[in-house]
Design a protein around this motif. Structure first.
Motif, PDB file in Angstrom:
ATOM      1  N   PRO A 141       0.828  -1.214   0.000  1.00 43.15           N
ATOM      2  CA  PRO A 141       0.000   0.000   0.000  1.00 43.15           C
ATOM      3  C   PRO A 141       0.859   1.259   0.000  1.00 43.15           C
ATOM      4  CG  PRO A 141       0.008  -1.008   2.171  1.00 43.15           C
ATOM      5  CD  PRO A 141       0.730  -1.955   1.260  1.00 43.15           C
ATOM      6  N   ASN A 142       0.340   2.285  -0.617  1.00 43.12           N
ATOM      7  CA  ASN A 142       1.012   3.589  -0.660  1.00 43.12           C
ATOM      8  C   ASN A 142       2.416   3.537  -1.216  1.00 43.12           C
ATOM      9  OD1 ASN A 142      -0.968   3.753   1.954  1.00 43.12           O
ATOM     10  ND2 ASN A 142      -1.003   5.565   0.658  1.00 43.12           N
ATOM     11  N   LYS A 143       2.618   2.612  -2.147  1.00 39.88           N
ATOM     12  CA  LYS A 143       3.896   2.549  -2.845  1.00 39.88           C
ATOM     13  C   LYS A 143       3.611   2.584  -4.344  1.00 39.88           C
ATOM     14  CE  LYS A 143       6.646   1.731   0.709  1.00 39.88           C
ATOM     15  NZ  LYS A 143       6.758   2.951   1.502  1.00 39.88           N
ATOM     16  N   VAL A 144       4.642   2.889  -5.113  1.00 43.65           N
ATOM     17  CA  VAL A 144       4.510   2.838  -6.564  1.00 43.65           C
ATOM     18  C   VAL A 144       5.175   1.551  -7.045  1.00 43.65           C
ATOM     19  CG1 VAL A 144       5.055   3.955  -8.750  1.00 43.65           C
ATOM     20  CG2 VAL A 144       4.562   5.339  -6.729  1.00 43.65           C
ATOM     21  N   LEU A 155       7.740  14.457 -16.957  1.00 40.67           N
ATOM     22  CA  LEU A 155       8.321  14.773 -15.657  1.00 40.67           C
ATOM     23  C   LEU A 155       7.242  15.236 -14.674  1.00 40.67           C
ATOM     24  CD1 LEU A 155      11.303  14.490 -15.025  1.00 40.67           C
ATOM     25  CD2 LEU A 155      11.461  16.993 -15.031  1.00 40.67           C
ATOM     26  N   LYS A 156       6.314  16.045 -15.179  1.00 40.67           N
ATOM     27  CA  LYS A 156       5.231  16.541 -14.323  1.00 40.67           C
ATOM     28  C   LYS A 156       4.400  15.384 -13.785  1.00 40.67           C
ATOM     29  CE  LYS A 156       4.222  21.284 -15.409  1.00 40.67           C
ATOM     30  NZ  LYS A 156       3.731  22.068 -16.530  1.00 40.67           N
ATOM     31  N   ILE A 157       4.104  14.423 -14.674  1.00 40.51           N
ATOM     32  CA  ILE A 157       3.303  13.281 -14.237  1.00 40.51           C
ATOM     33  C   ILE A 157       4.085  12.475 -13.196  1.00 40.51           C
ATOM     34  CG2 ILE A 157       2.176  11.145 -14.984  1.00 40.51           C
ATOM     35  CD1 ILE A 157       0.685  13.124 -16.437  1.00 40.51           C
ATOM     36  N   GLU A 158       5.385  12.325 -13.415  1.00 44.08           N
ATOM     37  CA  GLU A 158       6.191  11.565 -12.453  1.00 44.08           C
ATOM     38  C   GLU A 158       6.191  12.239 -11.085  1.00 44.08           C
ATOM     39  OE1 GLU A 158      10.080  10.619 -13.942  1.00 44.08           O
ATOM     40  OE2 GLU A 158       9.268   9.701 -15.752  1.00 44.08           O
ATOM     41  N   GLU A 159       6.318  13.571 -11.093  1.00 48.89           N
ATOM     42  CA  GLU A 159       6.263  14.297  -9.816  1.00 48.89           C
ATOM     43  C   GLU A 159       4.906  14.088  -9.144  1.00 48.89           C
ATOM     44  OE1 GLU A 159       9.168  17.927 -11.315  1.00 48.89           O
ATOM     45  OE2 GLU A 159       7.056  18.326 -10.862  1.00 48.89           O
ATOM     46  N   GLN A 203      12.182   5.753 -16.193  1.00 51.26           N
ATOM     47  CA  GLN A 203      10.978   6.125 -15.459  1.00 51.26           C
ATOM     48  C   GLN A 203      10.733   5.153 -14.314  1.00 51.26           C
ATOM     49  OE1 GLN A 203       6.928   5.988 -17.413  1.00 51.26           O
ATOM     50  NE2 GLN A 203       7.065   8.121 -16.789  1.00 51.26           N
ATOM     51  N   ALA A 204      10.876   3.872 -14.589  1.00 47.89           N
ATOM     52  CA  ALA A 204      10.670   2.888 -13.535  1.00 47.89           C
ATOM     53  C   ALA A 204      11.649   3.139 -12.391  1.00 47.89           C
ATOM     54  CB  ALA A 204      10.849   1.482 -14.089  1.00 47.89           C
ATOM     55  N   SER A 205      12.901   3.382 -12.715  1.00 52.23           N
ATOM     56  CA  SER A 205      13.887   3.549 -11.643  1.00 52.23           C
ATOM     57  C   SER A 205      13.677   4.864 -10.899  1.00 52.23           C
ATOM     58  CB  SER A 205      15.304   3.458 -12.206  1.00 52.23           C
ATOM     59  OG  SER A 205      15.569   4.566 -13.031  1.00 52.23           O
ATOM     60  N   ARG A 206      13.245   5.891 -11.599  1.00 49.24           N
ATOM     61  CA  ARG A 206      13.003   7.186 -10.956  1.00 49.24           C
ATOM     62  C   ARG A 206      11.768   7.155 -10.078  1.00 49.24           C
ATOM     63  NH1 ARG A 206      14.089  10.043 -16.075  1.00 49.24           N
ATOM     64  NH2 ARG A 206      11.894   9.721 -16.522  1.00 49.24           N
ATOM     65  N   GLN A 213      -1.540   8.999  -0.752  1.00 42.44           N
ATOM     66  CA  GLN A 213      -2.952   8.672  -0.553  1.00 42.44           C
ATOM     67  C   GLN A 213      -3.428   7.438  -1.308  1.00 42.44           C
ATOM     68  OE1 GLN A 213      -3.605  12.411  -1.928  1.00 42.44           O
ATOM     69  NE2 GLN A 213      -2.851  13.204   0.022  1.00 42.44           N
ATOM     70  N   TYR A 214      -2.678   7.034  -2.313  1.00 42.48           N
ATOM     71  CA  TYR A 214      -3.147   5.926  -3.129  1.00 42.48           C
ATOM     72  C   TYR A 214      -2.018   4.926  -3.347  1.00 42.48           C
ATOM     73  CZ  TYR A 214      -6.333   9.729  -4.270  1.00 42.48           C
ATOM     74  OH  TYR A 214      -7.191  10.781  -4.179  1.00 42.48           O
ATOM     75  N   THR A 215      -2.415   3.697  -3.571  1.00 44.01           N
ATOM     76  CA  THR A 215      -1.460   2.702  -4.037  1.00 44.01           C
ATOM     77  C   THR A 215      -1.401   2.847  -5.550  1.00 44.01           C
ATOM     78  OG1 THR A 215      -2.103   1.250  -2.250  1.00 44.01           O
ATOM     79  CG2 THR A 215      -0.971   0.233  -4.126  1.00 44.01           C
ATOM     80  N   ILE A 216      -0.196   2.865  -6.113  1.00 42.49           N
ATOM     81  CA  ILE A 216      -0.091   3.124  -7.549  1.00 42.49           C
ATOM     82  C   ILE A 216       0.656   1.996  -8.246  1.00 42.49           C
ATOM     83  CG2 ILE A 216       0.896   4.680  -9.275  1.00 42.49           C
ATOM     84  CD1 ILE A 216       0.319   6.951  -7.257  1.00 42.49           C
ATOM     85  N   ILE A 217       0.080   1.541  -9.346  1.00 45.10           N
ATOM     86  CA  ILE A 217       0.744   0.545 -10.182  1.00 45.10           C
ATOM     87  C   ILE A 217       0.871   1.150 -11.569  1.00 45.10           C
ATOM     88  CG2 ILE A 217       0.661  -1.807 -11.080  1.00 45.10           C
ATOM     89  CD1 ILE A 217      -1.198  -2.458  -8.704  1.00 45.10           C
ATOM     90  N   ILE A 218       2.077   1.161 -12.089  1.00 46.64           N
ATOM     91  CA  ILE A 218       2.297   1.842 -13.354  1.00 46.64           C
ATOM     92  C   ILE A 218       3.038   0.920 -14.327  1.00 46.64           C
ATOM     93  CG2 ILE A 218       4.325   2.981 -12.314  1.00 46.64           C
ATOM     94  CD1 ILE A 218       3.968   5.246 -14.289  1.00 46.64           C
ATOM     95  N   VAL A 219       2.504   0.831 -15.533  1.00 45.79           N
ATOM     96  CA  VAL A 219       3.200   0.112 -16.595  1.00 45.79           C
ATOM     97  C   VAL A 219       4.076   1.117 -17.323  1.00 45.79           C
ATOM     98  CG1 VAL A 219       2.930  -1.006 -18.834  1.00 45.79           C
ATOM     99  CG2 VAL A 219       1.408  -1.611 -16.960  1.00 45.79           C
ATOM    100  N   THR A 220       5.301   0.752 -17.576  1.00 46.63           N
ATOM    101  CA  THR A 220       6.140   1.657 -18.349  1.00 46.63           C
ATOM    102  C   THR A 220       7.136   0.850 -19.173  1.00 46.63           C
ATOM    103  OG1 THR A 220       7.760   3.432 -18.243  1.00 46.63           O
ATOM    104  CG2 THR A 220       7.649   1.974 -16.344  1.00 46.63           C
ATOM    105  N   HIS A 221       7.444   1.359 -20.340  1.00 42.91           N
ATOM    106  CA  HIS A 221       8.501   0.700 -21.096  1.00 42.91           C
ATOM    107  C   HIS A 221       9.791   1.503 -20.981  1.00 42.91           C
ATOM    108  CE1 HIS A 221       6.737   3.268 -24.473  1.00 42.91           C
ATOM    109  NE2 HIS A 221       7.822   3.863 -24.048  1.00 42.91           N
ATOM    110  N   ASN A 222       9.690   2.534 -20.131  1.00 42.40           N
ATOM    111  CA  ASN A 222      10.809   3.440 -19.966  1.00 42.40           C
ATOM    112  C   ASN A 222      11.547   3.077 -18.680  1.00 42.40           C
ATOM    113  OD1 ASN A 222      12.403   5.602 -19.192  1.00 42.40           O
ATOM    114  ND2 ASN A 222      11.074   7.103 -20.157  1.00 42.40           N
ATOM    115  N   MET A 223      12.738   2.511 -18.847  1.00 43.28           N
ATOM    116  CA  MET A 223      13.474   2.008 -17.687  1.00 43.28           C
ATOM    117  C   MET A 223      13.826   3.118 -16.711  1.00 43.28           C
ATOM    118  SD  MET A 223      14.052  -1.163 -18.713  1.00 43.28           S
ATOM    119  CE  MET A 223      15.064  -0.983 -20.145  1.00 43.28           C
TER     120      MET A 223
END
Ligand SMILES: Nc1ncnc2c1ncn2[C@@H]1O[C@H](COP(=O)(O)OP(=O)(O)O)[C@@H](O)[C@H]1O
Ligand SMILES: [Mg+2]
Lengths: 282, 305
Positions: free
Chosen positions: A53-56, A211-215, A235-238, A223-233
């Motif tokens: 919970p509360n992690k990306v 960048l704005k979306i990442e911030e 982005q995943a590491s950041r 407030q939320y648990t976030i699950i994100i699909v990305t093909h951008n490595m």
């Protein structure tokens, strides 16, 4: 069998009033032996994952490995995909199986929101109508003050308020791609979900909008648990705390490795993870 | 600068390439001309028909033509019908409105729902069957539809009626509306449906509140086309509503209609009646034109698909 019953959304559409989005706090999810089919074609097989919970949590992997299929199984969107979709296994939200026979997919989707690859605001609606869409489409009644409050709160949370506060009546389609995507996030926030799923939310955006979306994601995880699909490595590491690496080499898509992002990117246990991260294939 | 660049672009071009470019430009011009000409012919034919009908019928188009129902012709001493006698076609205008109104009442909901079904739920064998039947139905000659309703409704109830006419027109309209609505709704991007589902909106609400509004102008155009098509039908009305010299608002009674009146007057031996047939034709065309123009204006700026 306590966990077969999906509890009501905090603000159900049929209930009296809608409140401004409150921080209900993100919930944990658990994926157990998940299989997803298109007709007889097995797209992903035996996925097991615990989502904090509360992690990306980031899902990475080469194109076609089943990332979209997996994330769409997490709020029962898989079953509205064309191609005779089917799911086996369990997905628990805070201990309750969203695939239990008694679980209503419509309610599941109110608790687990989704943001798509291509920004998709409703073209016939204004910016504020877009934010209220989830409530209005379910004919939730709102007085003027409540509606204004929800619109402002949601847009604030989606870091869009300052840019649109003077043109709330304008069409959502009049915004830039990045703004549209944040409008879609605001729309998702407005129905008070506990988990937000994002399927490559930045792949149609320029680097600054990305960048704005990442911030924003960084702020939202309080407030939320976030699950994100990305093909951008990068982005995943950041942007993520946990990373799941998927692959569909000779066979259906499956989980190769899952762990803290730091660990996956610095000392992966699997050779294939390392090869992918270092760009040796995929 | 501009010139320098274009000269540079020109520099390496061989005469052969230059010739090819000239040919391409000519072909392009010719094609554009042909396409424009075809469009022009289409518009010209339509204006010609409208003008011809107006020229033939303008003498009949007096105020009483719109305000009176049919009257017997008055004859002069030589036994010739007097110009301007014979009443008007008010009962036909109102009758057409009644029959079309009833037909719209039946076929718009049916066609809309069937079209929504085919586009949003229609994947199985049943949908295939519905789609196939609708396509076959659009090909049935309208006289056959008339005979069908005549034997089914007129014979069994024992009299001609506006209801029977409305039913016959509905059989023509429903498949048109169904198929246009289906096609238009299919143009609505799936991303919008998904956005709605992901907000926890049930499918039927998504269709009614997201899909349908996004396609509103296309759906309305489809309905207007179906109404316009039915509005000009004569054959199914001959066998179902029969015609009526007086205004009739009772749907279970024989009723008049513009196409019927045109058919009736055009086959009479009197010049006055034939003129009235032209006049009624002009009214029919204008009603349909104004009707579609109004919906065009009303739905302007709304998104199709
Ligand atoms: N609607 C569909 N019907 C049939 N097969 C599909 C459908 N969507 C995706 N697939 C297949 O499922 C596999 C996984 O696709 P997807 O989840 O979209 O991968 P990713 O998002 O990782 O690129 C691919 O082999 C793809 O061809
Ligand atoms: Mg994908």
């Amino acid at each position: 069998m306590d966990n077969t019953q999906i509890k009501e959304a905090p603000q159900d559409a049929s209930a009296e009033g809608y409140n401004t989005p409150v921080a209900t706090g993100g919930k944990s999810m658990e994926i157990r032996n998940l299989k997803a089919y298109y007709g007889s074609y097995l797209a992903i097989s035996d996925v097991n994952m615990e989502i904090q919970p509360n992690k990306v949590t980031a899902l990475i992997g080469p194109s076609g490995c089943g990332k979209s299929t997996l994330i769409r199984c997490l709020n029962r969107m898989h079953e509205v995909t064309p191609g005779a979709p089917r799911v086996e296994g369990e997905v628990l939200l805070d201990g309750q199986n969203i695939y239990a026979p008694s679980a209503d997919p419509v309610k599941v989707r109110r608790l687990i929101g989704m943001v798509f690859q291509k920004p998709n605001p409703f073209p016939t609606m204004s910016i504020s109508e877009n934010v209220l869409a989830g409530i209005k489409l379910n004919s939730g009644r709102l007085n003027h003050a409540q509606a204004a409050e929800i619109v402002e709160q949601s847009l604030h949370r989606a870091a869009l308020w300052d840019e649109v506060k003077d043109k709330l009546g304008k069409s959502g389609a009049s915004l830039s791609g990045g703004q549209q995507q944040r409008l879609c996030i605001a729309r998702t926030i407005a129905v008070n979900p506990e988990v937000i799923l994002m399927d490559e939310p930045c792949s149609a955006l320029d680097p600054i909008a990305t960048l704005k979306i990442e911030e924003l994601i960084e702020e939202l995880k309080a407030q939320y648990t976030i699950i994100i699909v990305t093909h951008n490595m990068q982005q995943a590491s950041r942007a993520s705390d946990f990373t799941a690496f998927m692959l569909a080499q000779d066979g259906p898509g499956h989980l190769v490795e899952f762990g803290p992002t730091q660990q996956i990117f610095t000392r992966p246990t699997q050779k294939r993870t390392e090869d992918y991260i270092t760009g040796r294939f995929g | 600068m501009e010139q320098a660049r274009s000269r540079a672009l020109d520099a390496g071009v061989s005469p052969r390439e230059r010739a090819r470019f000239a040919v391409r430009r000519t072909v392009n011009l010719v094609m554009a001309g042909l396409v424009g000409l075809a469009a022009l012919i289409g518009v010209a034919v339509m204006l010609f028909i409208l003008g011809y009908v107006l020229v033939q019928g303008w003498q009949a188009l007096s105020p009483t033509f719109f305000s009176q129902s049919a009257q017997p012709l008055d004859f002069d001493a030589k036994g010739q019908p007097i110009a301007g006698s014979g009443g008007g076609v008010l009962m036909s205008i109102l009758g057409s409105l009644l029959i079309l109104g009833l037909a719209a009442l039946i076929s718009i909901p049916l066609g809309l729902l069937a079209g929504m079904y085919l586009s949003e739920y229609g994947h199985g064998k049943f949908a295939f069957l519905v789609r196939y039947v609708a396509d076959v139905m659009t090909g049935i000659p309208s006289i056959v539809t008339g005979v069908f309703v005549w034997s089914l409704v007129v014979i069994t109830t024992g009299h001609f009626s506006a209801w029977a006419g409305a039913l016959a027109l509905s059989i023509i309209m429903v498949p048109i509306i169904t198929r246009t609505v289906e096609e238009i709704l299919r143009l609505v991007p799936n991303a919008l449906r998904e956005a709605s589902y992901a907000l926890g909106v049930p499918q039927w609400r998504t269709i009614v509140k997201v899909v349908l509004p996004s396609a509103a102008s296309g759906v309305i155009t489809g309905i207007v086309l179906a109404v316009a098509r039915a509005g000009g039908e004569t054959a199914p009305l001959l066998l179902t509503v029969l015609g009526n010299e007086a205004i009739n608002w009772n749907p279970s009674q024989p009723t008049d209609a513009l196409p019927l009146r045109i058919y009736d007057y055009a086959t009479q031996p009197y010049a006055v009646r034939i003129e009235q047939a032209w006049g009624a034709s002009f009214i029919l065309i204008m009603v349909i034109l104004v009707f579609s123009l109004l919906t065009r204006i009303a739905t302007k700026g709304k998104k199709v698909g």
